[in-house]
Each structure stands twice: as C-alpha cells, then as structure tokens.
Design an enzyme around this catalytic site. Structure first.
Site, PDB file in Angstrom:
ATOM      1  N   GLU A 139      -6.082  10.418   5.097  1.00  0.00           N
ATOM      2  CA  GLU A 139      -7.038  11.016   4.153  1.00  0.00           C
ATOM      3  C   GLU A 139      -7.721  12.244   4.748  1.00  0.00           C
ATOM      4  OE1 GLU A 139      -9.666   8.118   2.391  1.00  0.00           O
ATOM      5  OE2 GLU A 139      -8.008   7.081   1.400  1.00  0.00           O
ATOM      6  N   GLU A 191      -7.597  -2.635   8.493  1.00  0.00           N
ATOM      7  CA  GLU A 191      -8.477  -1.634   9.094  1.00  0.00           C
ATOM      8  C   GLU A 191      -9.615  -2.322   9.834  1.00  0.00           C
ATOM      9  OE1 GLU A 191     -10.864   2.466   7.786  1.00  0.00           O
ATOM     10  OE2 GLU A 191      -9.862   1.236   6.271  1.00  0.00           O
ATOM     11  N   GLU A 198      -2.130   2.911   0.620  1.00  0.00           N
ATOM     12  CA  GLU A 198      -3.387   2.269   0.216  1.00  0.00           C
ATOM     13  C   GLU A 198      -3.381   2.140  -1.297  1.00  0.00           C
ATOM     14  OE1 GLU A 198      -7.128   3.619   1.805  1.00  0.00           O
ATOM     15  OE2 GLU A 198      -6.224   4.226   3.718  1.00  0.00           O
TER      16      GLU A 198
END
Length: 496
Positions: free
Chosen positions: A178, A30, A300
């Site tokens: 998310e 990320e 994740e």
C-alpha cells in the site's frame, strides 16, 4: 417430481477452462491486534498447548483448511518492520512501537524464524512483504540473502548463528505494501521507479526462484495499475490489488453483528463488485501483458466493520456471522471465474482481525462461518474450472437488485465435479435446475452452511451455532441436477 424452475445453470463438464490456482485460498497475518500474539504465538512458557510457542489448536485447524500460502508481516506493519529486530535470542531483541495498530509495544518475539516455522507446521508457502516505505534496498536485499542463500556470506552465516543451517524456500516476495497510503503516500510514478530499483536486489539464489509481487492499486485506482504495468510489468511476476467490503462508510462501517436486511444487502452488493474490479484491472493488464504472465494478486480482501464494542479500536476485532460466510463464497466464486488472471488471493486476516477464520480467547478457540466456507470450498484448489452459465432471478431490497445466486464449478483430478452455490436472499428458497453436459455422472452428495438468523455466529459459549451439515436435497435425473437452495445458504455439491 415437479420442479418450479427459478434458477437455471449449464455446466460443460467436458470443456475445462484452465486450473483454479490453489493460492486463491491464501491468507494474511499481520502484526495487528491479537492476530500474531495470542492468535498464533503464545510463547514456549504458555499453559496453552504449543509447539515452540505456536498454538497447537490453531495449527491443527489451519492444516484442515489446507492453507496454501500465508502473507506476513503486513499490511501497513510491513513498511515499518525491520527484520533484523526479529532474529536472535528473544531476550535480546529490541522492542518497537506498532504505530499503525494501537500504539502498542512490539517485542519482536515472532520474527523470521518463527514465521517459517509456523508455515512449515501448517503446510503453507511463505509470502513475505518487504519494507519499501521506511526500509533500505540493502535491508531488503540482506533479508532475501538471510532466508535463501546456501553458501558462505554474512547473512547466511548470521542465519546459521541463530540456529538455521539450511536456507528456507521462499517463493513469494512483495516489494512494499500500500505504498499509495500507509506505505509511504507515494505517487504511482514514484513507486514504479522505487519498485524497479528495489526488486533488482531481490536476488535469486541457487535454485530458489522468487515470484516478485509489486504493490498494486487500492480498489478503484485504475491509474495506479496503468502506471505500474506501463513502467515495470516486465520486472514483476504479480501485481497486487486490495479491496475491502465495507457496508457503510469508512467513518461508520456498520456493526459486525447488529444489522438489518438493508445492511445485509449492502454488504453482499459491495462484495459482488469484486467481479467488476478484477475485470477492469485485468483489462489494463491485458494491454501490456496479453499472455497473462503477470498474476493479479488480491492479497487483501474481506469484510471490514466497526470494531466490536469494548475492544481496542486499533486491533480491528470483529465478529463473523453467516453474512461473512456469504461474502466469502461470493469472492471465491468470482476468483474461480477469473482464474486466467487471478494467481493468488489472501483473506484478511487469519486470526482475531477483520474477517478472521479463527477467533481465540486465552486457551479457547472457535472456528468462524468464514472458516467453514473456505474448508467446504477447498475442493476447488488446483481443479479445472468448468464453464458455468447462470440465469437467476434478482434479489430485491428497497428497490435495489443483485443476482440472487452466486456459483462456480470445477472438476478435480479424479473427475469429481464440485459445484459451489450461494443463495444471497435471506428470505426465499430457490429452486435450481442444472444441466450437466458432457458427463454421465449422477451420484451427488453435499454440504450446507446456513442458520435461522442472518446474524447467526459462533462465540466462545456457543461455538457450533453456524456449522456445515450434510445436504441431501439434490438429485441427478437424466443428466439434470435438481435442488432447492435454502435461503441465506452456502452449498457445495460433489457429483461423481
């Protein structure tokens, strides 16, 4: 020889249970802290040896790791990332504020072209996470067209203008991240409708077939999985799940280096909960998808501690100790066991963030204990899962108990049986008796990762404190494998 039998294992070598998908060994990168910039990308004018701005030492280490798939650009960053800002001449790319991670300025020098270049260098399949939270359907659709379309079109021509004639292959695309939290604070029903809409325009151009991944649940949110499967399972190929191992609370997660046995135990106990999570989410998925067509994508996972003192809180930089190596081994063994549903898993994160496999400091680079476990375990990639019956004693701490041993086994294409074992007890060696059924193989070799202290770790002054060494304490006698598993260790055996 006399053996004190504490742990008993039975492995049916002649009864394989299906393939362990190599994507279980995936990674996540990320735009967060020093993961991309400094960790992966240093620019072409850097004194650090690089290929088109990408660090050569990191590339070499990741090739050895056999990284199968890499997720990018987030994470929370994905739902504020606008891909057109990251193409074209670098000096003309607009900057943005990374509002999630430290409020730093993002110069967009690492964009689509650089990501695909990086994936090609390390030999990984790209997994792009698209922007649902703040992006448009058109923006997502045009990104897929830019990457994968081979004909004449505005986006394909724009790609050619920026130096890439042929399209890339893109197998994996995540529709948001998310979205229950940083990706929009949505209700499950609302996101399910958005997923149905956005995924429609993630087009399949030519012979490029995209595996579409819906944004799944946060840990124990079973309602999210229920709603997504009920409303859209036929429109997805994968459904994600996020779970982090946090020994303390989210407000005080605990130190990555300074911890006692109670915190060691709490961390491993929470890592073991991944098995329950997968089982319960899979049970919901089974009701709508009994053929298990939709893969569970745990994109994740990993440990999350308080940041290392003196570092930027928004950069999520932590150390990586022998404890993290055990957490990695536990997770991989669990993923193997659930390989009928778990299609992919992505460790968070690749470099300098959370449970990283690599840490860098300017021109220096070190490999973490987690790196070594993933390298030791990668013999399981694409191998056949073997039935693994485990009877082990408990590891007891302050009255709480967990199994003392975690393990799994597989058989590769050449017939070699690989057995991965973790002794979670930091104080006690454990004798193991393992029946190898359905085989006459008896030559055994192995590797071990351990250290004298629970918090042993590699740093830039001492990069080799925790490294694998040869394990010679195993032998096969009359079809039975005997070994003593040292305290707080990870062992991988090869039986030929």
């Amino acid at each position: 020889k006399e053996w004190i039998i504490v742990t008993k294992i039975k492995i049916n070598v002649d009864q394989p249970q299906g393939r362990i998908n190599r994507n279980i060994y995936g990674h996540f990168s990320e735009h967060l802290g020093r993961c991309i910039y400094e960790g992966v990308y240093v620019g072409t004018d850097s004194q650090i040896p690089n290929t088109r701005g990408i660090r050569n030492d990191v590339v070499e280490a990741l090739r050895i790791l056999k990284v199968p798939v890499l997720r990018w650009p987030g994470g929370c960053f994905a739902d504020e990332y606008h891909w057109k800002d990251g193409i074209g001449p670098k000096e003309e790319r607009p900057t943005m504020i990374n509002t999630h991670w430290g409020g730093v300025t993002e110069n967009n020098h690492f964009g689509t072209h650089e990501f695909f270049d990086f994936c090609e260098l390390i030999g990984a399949e790209p997994y792009i996470c698209g922007n649902v939270g703040s992006g448009t359907v058109q923006e997502m659709s045009e990104w897929v067209e830019y990457i994968t379309f081979d004909g004449e079109s505005p986006m394909a021509n724009l790609r050619r203008k920026h130096g890439r004639e042929k399209p890339w292959k893109l197998k994996y695309f995540g529709v948001g991240n998310e979205n229950w939290g940083c990706g929009g604070n949505m209700r499950a029903e609302y996101y399910a409708d958005l997923y149905r809409r956005y995924q429609t325009y993630v087009r399949q151009y030519g012979n490029n077939k995209i595996y579409k991944i819906a944004g799944g649940a946060n840990s124990w949110d079973f309602n999210w999985t229920e709603v997504l499967m009920r409303e859209a399972h036929w429109l997805m190929d994968g459904l994600s799940l996020h779970y982090y191992t946090v020994p303390g609370s989210w407000g005080s997660k605990g130190s990555s280096v300074d911890f006692d046995e109670e915190e060691w135990f709490a961390t491993l106990e929470k890592a073991l909960l991944m098995d329950e999570l997968i089982t319960k989410h899979s049970t919901i998925m089974d009701r709508y998808d009994p053929e298990k067509r939709v893969g569970l994508v745990i994109d994740e996972w990993g440990t999350w501690y308080d940041v290392l003192p003196g570092t930027e809180p928004g950069f999520l930089y932590q150390q990586n100790t022998l404890r993290d190596a055990l957490v990695a081994g536990i997770h991989l063994n669990i993923f193997h066991t659930h390989s009928d549903r778990v299609y992919m898993a992505n460790l968070a994160q690749l470099v300098n963030v959370l449970q990283a496999v690599i840490l860098t400091d300017k021109e220096k680079m070190i490999l973490t204990p987690t790196y070594h476990v993933l390298r030791m375990f990668n013999v399981h990639q694409d191998a056949e899962l073997l039935p693994f019956e485990l009877e082990t004693e408990d590891y007891v701490c302050k009255g709480d108990t967990i199994p003392a041993v975690s393990g799994s086994a597989s058989k590769d294409s050449e017939g070699t049986v690989h057995i991965s074992l973790c002794n979670l007890n930091p104080n006690k060696d454990i004798s193991v008796r393992c029946e190898l059924r359905g085989t006459t193989q008896r030559d055994v070799t192995g590797e071990i990762l351990t250290a004298p202290q629970m918090n042993a770790h590699n740093d830039f002054d001492k990069p080799d404190v925790v490294v694998p060494t040869e394990f010679t304490g195993a032998e096969v006698v009359d079809g039975v494998l005997h070994l003593t598993l040292p305290a707080k260790s990870v062992v991988v055996l090869a039986v030929k």
